[in-house]
Design a protein around this motif. Structure first.
Motif, PDB file in Angstrom:
ATOM      1  N   PRO A  47      42.512  46.885  40.865  1.00  0.00           N
ATOM      2  CA  PRO A  47      43.154  47.242  39.732  1.00  0.00           C
ATOM      3  C   PRO A  47      43.120  45.898  38.637  1.00  0.00           C
ATOM      4  O   PRO A  47      43.306  44.852  38.901  1.00  0.00           O
ATOM      5  N   THR A 171      35.989  47.171  37.531  1.00  0.00           N
ATOM      6  CA  THR A 171      37.008  48.070  38.071  1.00  0.00           C
ATOM      7  C   THR A 171      36.304  49.438  37.826  1.00  0.00           C
ATOM      8  O   THR A 171      35.425  49.751  37.440  1.00  0.00           O
ATOM      9  N   ASP A 173      37.395  53.311  36.344  1.00  0.00           N
ATOM     10  CA  ASP A 173      38.528  53.833  35.388  1.00  0.00           C
ATOM     11  C   ASP A 173      38.229  55.263  34.880  1.00  0.00           C
ATOM     12  O   ASP A 173      37.198  55.622  34.673  1.00  0.00           O
TER      13      ASP A 173
END
Length: 475
Positions: A47, A171, A173
């Motif tokens: 995260p 990341t 998303d």
């Protein structure tokens, strides 16, 4: 209870290098030349908030066990409840967390021969300086040592990012995400790293699922585009991809039941889209429309330049009860066979030689490496063969990968570089180290067979670690 020889934790400096002494010496020289190079991680699930807020990790279990489905699934297979590991639990107290760690250590034998053992032991020894192997009677001591360490400033997320030598990390998303933690990192003058979002639209491309209409409504809200029509859906996707690119994204990521991407004529696409919005689309029609959506994603990639990564053929949430109780991404996904050559022909016929299009193909069906993926990458300038990951990011499969694709058309230069694909932040160095050791062993074999000079092997090892991920992901 006194510590025995079996309790001692020792990570051998030559682990995973060839057993034959002559080759091991060559491999060690190759490995030494790349072991300290920076980590480039273009696909993962750590995260962004961890790095943006730099909040200390809470405890060993929530750091090392609960979010790591690699760890959890094998414990579950050996009779441990996912709930007892903290999975899907809103309330999970200190004693429960300690007990989860005890369950891991008491079942440590289950990980023998697996990559999890390599990663976890490397974390324990190299990051925390632990000298006891996990077992039922060392669990509390190991837990306490980790808990004491993560309370110190040098074990906060940003300090570890720097300590690990990470140069770039991406990341994963949702298209509707506001990316506020990425914005926070960019605005922070004290932050020196590079964290990029990745556009992951899978749920928005599956029109026969129950959640799809609500997701598409949300897509319309965040994009400011009316998604009541197929054309509106396309415009909303273009809007969100542009938003992600403005925030540093370099790629989009896609995973569906098959690899097919094929354009429908506009009238048929609008017809099926209308059926989906009315909740009337059949599963077969949903697959047809999803394949058109995928073609549109490829078309957008050829225009906005985001690298397209594709890893199809996973039966998601195989155990219905576990999915309903704990949610997705808890270890219940199972690989399936997959076909690429015919499935990708419409997409590659349209975009395979487009100068702005780039496609990285991953698989957990090893049968396609030499038969399909290497030949595709050996012809199309846009195609790269992704590293082994998920169920096959393990030593023997990584060795098979190199042997399968190199001589079958891909060579060294049509590959992605290593992909750690992990939520387990502290395992990232161990995962990349494993890949570097195994590639060093593979290259040493080629040197030993006089198929490469030592200089060529050293250059190739550097390319595997640095050049290829930068090239495949346009970094």
């Amino acid at each position: 209870m006194p510590t025995t020889t079996q309790d001692a934790l020792s990570v051998h400096p030559d682990r995973l290098l060839p057993a034959e002494p002559g080759l091991r010496k060559v491999a060690r020289e190759i490995y030494d030349s790349v072991k300290d190079l920076p980590i480039i991680s273009p696909h993962g699930h750590v995260p962004a908030q961890w790095l943006a807020d730099d909040v200390p990790f809470e405890d060993p279990t929530s750091l090392l066990i609960t979010p790591d489905h690699y760890v959890n699934r094998l414990l579950h297979a050996n009779g441990v409840s996912l709930a007892d590991l903290g999975v899907g639990q809103k309330e999970f107290g200190d004693e429960q967390k300690r007990n989860a760690f005890r369950l891991l250590c008491a079942n440590w034998k289950a990980y023998r021969g697996t990559p999890v053992k390599f990663w976890f032991e490397s974390e324990l020894a190299d990051i925390f300086g632990i000298t006891q192997a996990p077992s039922a009677h060392t669990a509390d001591a190991i837990y306490d040592q980790i808990a004491e360490a993560i309370a110190r400033p040098e074990f906060r997320p940003r300090a570890l990012y720097k300590q690990f030598g990470i140069e770039f990390i991406a990341t994963t998303d949702d298209p509707a995400d506001d990316l506020r933690f990425h914005e926070k990192l960019v605005a922070d003058s004290t932050w020196e790293g590079k964290v990029a979002p990745t556009f992951r639209p899978d749920k928005y491309l599956e029109p026969a699922t129950a959640a799809w209409n609500g997701l598409v409504d949300r897509l319309g809200e965040v994009s400011g585009v009316d998604t009541g029509t197929y054309a509106g859906w396309v415009a909303a996707m273009e809007n969100r991809r542009a938003f992600f690119k403005e925030h540093g994204a370099v790629s989009s990521d896609h995973s569906h039941r098959d690899a097919r991407a094929e354009k429908l004529d506009d009238a048929e696409a609008e017809r099926l889209y209308a059926k989906a919005r009315n909740g009337e689309i059949t599963p077969e029609e949903g697959d047809t429309l999803r394949r058109d959506f995928m073609f549109q994603q490829a078309r957008m990639a050829s225009e906005d330049g985001l690298v397209m990564t594709l890893h199809p053929a996973v039966y998601r949430n195989h155990h219905t009860e576990s999915f309903e109780k704990y949610g997705a991404d808890v270890g219940g996904d199972i690989p399936m066979s997959v076909e690429f050559t015919r499935a990708l022909q419409p997409m590659l016929s349209a975009f395979g030689t487009h100068p702005n299009f780039q496609l990285v193909l991953f698989t957990i069906d090893e049968t396609v490496y030499s038969r399909e993926l290497a030949p595709l990458a050996g012809f199309y300038p846009s195609v790269y063969v992704g590293a082994p990951w998920w169920f096959i990011d393990e030593p023997d499969a990584i060795r098979r990968y190199r042997r399968a694709i190199t001589g079958s058309g891909a060579g060294f230069g049509r590959t992605s570089g290593f992909i750690d694909d992990t939520r387990a932040f502290l395992s990232i160095p161990a995962r990349h180290d494993m890949s570097r050791r195994l590639d060093a062993g593979y290259l040493a074999e080629l040197v030993g067979e006089n198929r490469l000079t030592m200089d060529e092997a050293l250059d190739a090892a550097h390319d595997f670690v640095v050049t290829q991920p930068r090239k495949a992901f346009k970094l």
